[in-house]
Design a protein around this motif. Structure first.
Motif, short mmCIF file in Angstrom:
data_model
loop_
_atom_site.label_atom_id
_atom_site.label_comp_id
_atom_site.label_asym_id
_atom_site.label_seq_id
_atom_site.Cartn_x
_atom_site.Cartn_y
_atom_site.Cartn_z
N ASN A 271 0.35 -1.25 0.25
CA ASN A 271 -0.20 0.64 0.13
C ASN A 271 0.75 1.28 0.22
OD1 ASN A 271 -2.53 -1.44 0.11
ND2 ASN A 271 -2.30 -1.31 1.97
N LYS A 272 1.39 1.06 -0.69
CA LYS A 272 2.95 2.86 -1.36
C LYS A 272 3.27 2.21 -2.20
CE LYS A 272 5.29 1.24 3.02
NZ LYS A 272 5.84 1.48 3.98
N SER A 273 3.61 3.47 -3.39
CA SER A 273 4.23 3.99 -4.62
C SER A 273 5.92 3.63 -3.56
CB SER A 273 3.55 4.90 -4.72
OG SER A 273 2.44 4.67 -5.63
N VAL A 274 6.71 3.09 -4.75
CA VAL A 274 8.29 3.18 -4.90
C VAL A 274 8.75 3.33 -6.02
CG1 VAL A 274 10.19 1.79 -3.61
CG2 VAL A 274 8.04 1.73 -2.47
N TYR A 275 9.82 4.08 -6.40
CA TYR A 275 10.19 3.94 -7.33
C TYR A 275 12.46 4.11 -7.34
CZ TYR A 275 5.65 6.53 -8.36
OH TYR A 275 4.55 6.51 -8.84
N ILE A 276 12.56 3.77 -7.74
CA ILE A 276 14.28 3.12 -7.88
C ILE A 276 14.51 3.86 -8.67
CG2 ILE A 276 15.54 1.84 -6.85
CD1 ILE A 276 13.36 0.51 -5.12
N ARG A 277 15.84 4.38 -8.66
CA ARG A 277 16.79 5.25 -9.77
C ARG A 277 17.82 3.90 -9.76
NH1 ARG A 277 18.03 9.13 -13.01
NH2 ARG A 277 17.26 10.99 -10.10
N GLY A 278 18.50 3.29 -10.40
CA GLY A 278 20.01 3.18 -10.32
C GLY A 278 20.58 3.95 -11.79
N GLY A 279 21.91 2.85 -10.95
CA GLY A 279 22.88 3.67 -12.28
C GLY A 279 22.54 3.51 -13.48
N ASN A 280 23.18 3.15 -14.62
CA ASN A 280 22.66 3.28 -15.85
C ASN A 280 23.26 1.74 -16.47
OD1 ASN A 280 22.45 3.72 -18.99
ND2 ASN A 280 24.89 3.64 -19.42
N LEU A 281 22.81 0.72 -16.95
CA LEU A 281 23.47 -0.17 -17.69
C LEU A 281 23.64 -0.70 -18.74
CD1 LEU A 281 20.41 -2.38 -15.36
CD2 LEU A 281 22.78 -2.22 -15.49
N ASP A 282 23.25 1.07 -19.66
CA ASP A 282 23.52 0.94 -20.67
C ASP A 282 24.81 0.32 -21.51
OD1 ASP A 282 22.21 2.49 -23.86
OD2 ASP A 282 23.74 0.73 -24.03
N LEU B 8 27.82 3.09 -23.28
CA LEU B 8 28.27 4.04 -22.63
C LEU B 8 29.88 3.67 -21.91
CD1 LEU B 8 25.19 5.78 -21.56
CD2 LEU B 8 26.09 6.13 -23.41
N GLY B 9 30.47 2.19 -21.92
CA GLY B 9 31.19 1.71 -21.44
C GLY B 9 31.01 2.18 -19.65
N ASN B 10 32.02 3.13 -19.39
CA ASN B 10 32.31 3.72 -18.05
C ASN B 10 31.84 3.95 -17.30
OD1 ASN B 10 31.98 5.43 -19.16
ND2 ASN B 10 34.35 6.68 -18.63
N MET B 11 29.91 4.02 -17.70
CA MET B 11 29.16 4.40 -16.89
C MET B 11 28.80 3.49 -15.49
SD MET B 11 28.56 7.68 -17.75
CE MET B 11 27.74 8.66 -17.08
N PRO B 12 28.40 4.06 -14.71
CA PRO B 12 28.61 2.36 -12.98
C PRO B 12 27.06 2.54 -13.24
CG PRO B 12 28.31 4.68 -12.14
CD PRO B 12 28.61 5.06 -13.86
N PHE B 13 26.77 1.11 -12.96
CA PHE B 13 25.27 0.55 -12.97
C PHE B 13 24.89 -0.33 -11.55
CE2 PHE B 13 28.07 -2.48 -14.54
CZ PHE B 13 27.75 -3.76 -13.77
N THR B 14 24.12 -0.59 -10.87
CA THR B 14 23.34 -0.51 -9.84
C THR B 14 23.02 -2.34 -10.02
OG1 THR B 14 22.49 1.65 -9.61
CG2 THR B 14 21.68 -0.23 -7.94
N VAL B 15 23.61 -3.34 -8.80
CA VAL B 15 23.22 -4.46 -9.01
C VAL B 15 22.61 -5.12 -7.82
CG1 VAL B 15 24.89 -6.35 -8.99
CG2 VAL B 15 25.26 -5.49 -9.87
#
Length: 185
Positions: free
Chosen positions: A79-90, A93-100
């Motif tokens: 019963n809530k809304s959760v929006y999670i934005r991690g790092g980039n996975l593309d 874009l090579g060296n861009m960090p991503f979230t695991v």
């Protein structure tokens, strides 16, 4: 052939065009975000606390850094809304960090119940395990994400209380369950 980008500015421009960067103050070297509408979570414990302390029928916007978050137990969203934005996975874009999000084969990542909303962007879900500690009582369903839609009795009839779950630019790998290896809905 993949285009190589020489500068961070070129990479950020591509992300803006794809709708992945919403704040010009984003610093990709450490994942810091100055957008005051987002809660920055540095650890699994902070992520869990941000979700757990969101009031019923409330919403929370969470920003995760481009690193690994090790889950020690599944997080319940009800019963809530959760929006999670991690790092980039593309990968372009090579060296861009991503979230695991790593459940370390101990548990699922999330159990989403009732009229909740979960929107996740730019995260990789790994090692979710529906056979984990069984803390939710819902064994074997949804290795990474278990969406529980329930019928509720409202004014002389039953109505399905549906959870809304959306994933943008997310990967699911090495999650296991008898039903719904990555997601059970």
């Amino acid at each position: 052939m993949l285009k190589e980008f020489k500068t961070i500015d070129e990479q950020i421009e591509i992300l803006k065009k794809r709708g992945l960067v919403f704040d010009d103050e984003l610093n990709y070297t450490d994942g810091t975000v100055t957008n005051t509408n987002e809660i920055i979570c540095n650890t699994f414990e902070e992520l869990k606390q941000a979700i757990d302390t969101t009031p019923l029928n409330g919403s929370v916007h969470i920003r995760l850094k481009g690193k690994t978050y090790n889950f020690t137990k599944e997080i319940f969203i009800e019963n809530k809304s959760v929006y999670i934005r991690g790092g980039n996975l593309d990968i372009n874009l090579g060296n861009m960090p991503f979230t695991v999000l790593n459940a370390n084969s101990n548990c699922r990542h999330f159990v989403v119940q009732n009229s909740s909303k979960l929107i996740v962007e730019n995260c990789k879900f790994v090692n979710g395990n529906a056979y984990g500690d069984g803390s939710s009582g819902t064994h074997r369903k949804g290795g990474s994400i278990y969406v529980m839609n329930k019928y509720v009795y409202v004014q002389d009839h039953y109505r399905l209380n549906r959870a809304n779950v959306q994933f943008k630019y997310c990967w699911f790998t090495k999650n296991k369950a008898k039903y719904g290896g990555a997601i059970f809905n």
